[in-house]
Design an enzyme around this catalytic site. Structure first.
Site, PDB file in Angstrom:
ATOM      1  N   GLY A 120       0.850  -1.396   0.016  1.00 28.59           N
ATOM      2  CA  GLY A 120       0.038  -0.118  -0.022  1.00 28.59           C
ATOM      3  C   GLY A 120       0.657   1.215  -0.021  1.00 28.59           C
ATOM      4  N   CYS A 150     -27.295  -9.345 -18.150  1.00 29.51           N
ATOM      5  CA  CYS A 150     -26.486  -8.990 -19.317  1.00 29.51           C
ATOM      6  C   CYS A 150     -27.351  -9.745 -20.511  1.00 29.51           C
ATOM      7  CB  CYS A 150     -25.259  -9.816 -19.448  1.00 29.51           C
ATOM      8  SG  CYS A 150     -24.406  -9.549 -21.115  1.00 29.51           S
ATOM      9  N   CYS A 174     -17.751 -12.839 -20.932  1.00 31.19           N
ATOM     10  CA  CYS A 174     -19.079 -12.668 -21.632  1.00 31.19           C
ATOM     11  C   CYS A 174     -19.026 -13.680 -22.823  1.00 31.19           C
ATOM     12  CB  CYS A 174     -19.343 -11.292 -21.945  1.00 31.19           C
ATOM     13  SG  CYS A 174     -21.109 -11.022 -22.568  1.00 31.19           S
TER      14      CYS A 174
END
Length: 290
Positions: free
Chosen positions: A43, A252, A283
């Protein structure tokens, strides 16, 4: 001599040629050293000497420099932009890395060893041998509440994040909930407040305890930071207003997925609103399974 001739020649004629993976060896060594330091302090933002790249600052120069410093002949490289493999930015970066490092490129997340991304983490679960390289426009999470960089660094050193907590509280007081859509502030390893690049809230839980290495490169701001594997990443939240991801009213419209991050789109002809998976590769894979 043309650029194509230089690339084919490879310096065999004694003339100038491109270095492997575009960057010179000293630059790559510096990037690797800074990346190792970033990994050892999860970080924490590590400054580096950002170089000029064949694309404008703000279009992924930090991520591209990290990718070119890490890539080797056995790697398979993938680049996505907002989840899409076929955007102009992603296609051009993939082409540059393929030509400069002579590595295979892919659109299949499962085949990639280095995945450079802008604004998304792939939906496909990632493995421990895969590295995520994020393009970061604004690395400083306190930029929203403290414009003075010197003061922000002092706040990090003192772990004083009261202004950010107040910012989230004000959001709840004004809107009834935390309205931060992207760049949701997270605490890494219980120590540093970090900006997880402008990924949507949907992707933030994927960073917690992840098996893969995440490297963040900000070329314009000249900063590198990292989340090593199996590191705790906690989004800031209140007990009575816990962190939550986005919700979608419809699946979707292409593959029918109801468990992925979706982009809301509008048909230019009919004006009809519809949703599509942001991760085009995922997809396509689901559509192929049907």
């Amino acid at each position: 001599m043309t650029v194509d001739e230089l690339l084919k020649d490879g310096g065999a004629s004694g003339g100038p040629s491109y270095n492997y993976a575009f960057l010179d060896e000293q630059t790559k060594r510096e990037l690797r050293r800074k990346a190792l330091k970033a990994v050892s302090i999860p970080g924490h933002q590590v400054p580096f000497g950002s170089r000029e790249m064949p694309l404008a600052r703000g279009w992924g120069t930090g991520g591209l420099q990290l990718s070119l410093a890490l890539v080797g002949p056995g790697d398979v490289y993938k680049a996505i932009d907002q989840g899409a493999d076929d955007s102009v930015n992603a296609v051009n970066m993939r082409s540059l890395v393929r030509r400069m490092a002579e590595v295979e490129t892919t659109e299949d997340t499962r085949e990639a060893t280095i995945i450079q991304t802008r604004h998304r983490i792939p939906e496909e679960p990632l493995r421990g041998d895969q590295t995520m390289v994020f393009q970061v426009p604004i690395p400083e999470p306190l930029e929203r509440v403290e414009p003075r960089i010197s003061r922000a660094r002092k706040m990090h050193a003192e772990k004083d994040y009261s202004k950010m907590w107040l910012y989230l509280y004000e959001s709840i007081a004004l809107h009834g909930e935390i309205t931060v859509g992207a760049r949701y502030p997270v605490l890494v390893n219980g120590t540093y407040l970090m900006d997880p690049s402008p990924i949507p809230r949907w992707d933030v839980p994927k960073l917690d305890g992840a098996s893969f290495l995440s490297l963040f490169g900000a070329g314009r701001e000249k900063r590198i930071y990292a989340i090593p594997p199996h590191t705790n990443v906690e989004p800031l939240e209140f007990e009575d207003h816990p962190f939550r991801v986005e919700r979608f009213d419809e699946p979707c419209g292409r593959c029918g997925s109801a468990d992925t991050f979706l982009d809301e789109m509008t048909d230019e002809t009919t004006g009809e609103r519809y949703f599509r998976c942001s991760d085009t590769s995922f997809c396509d894979g689901r559509l192929g399974e049907k």
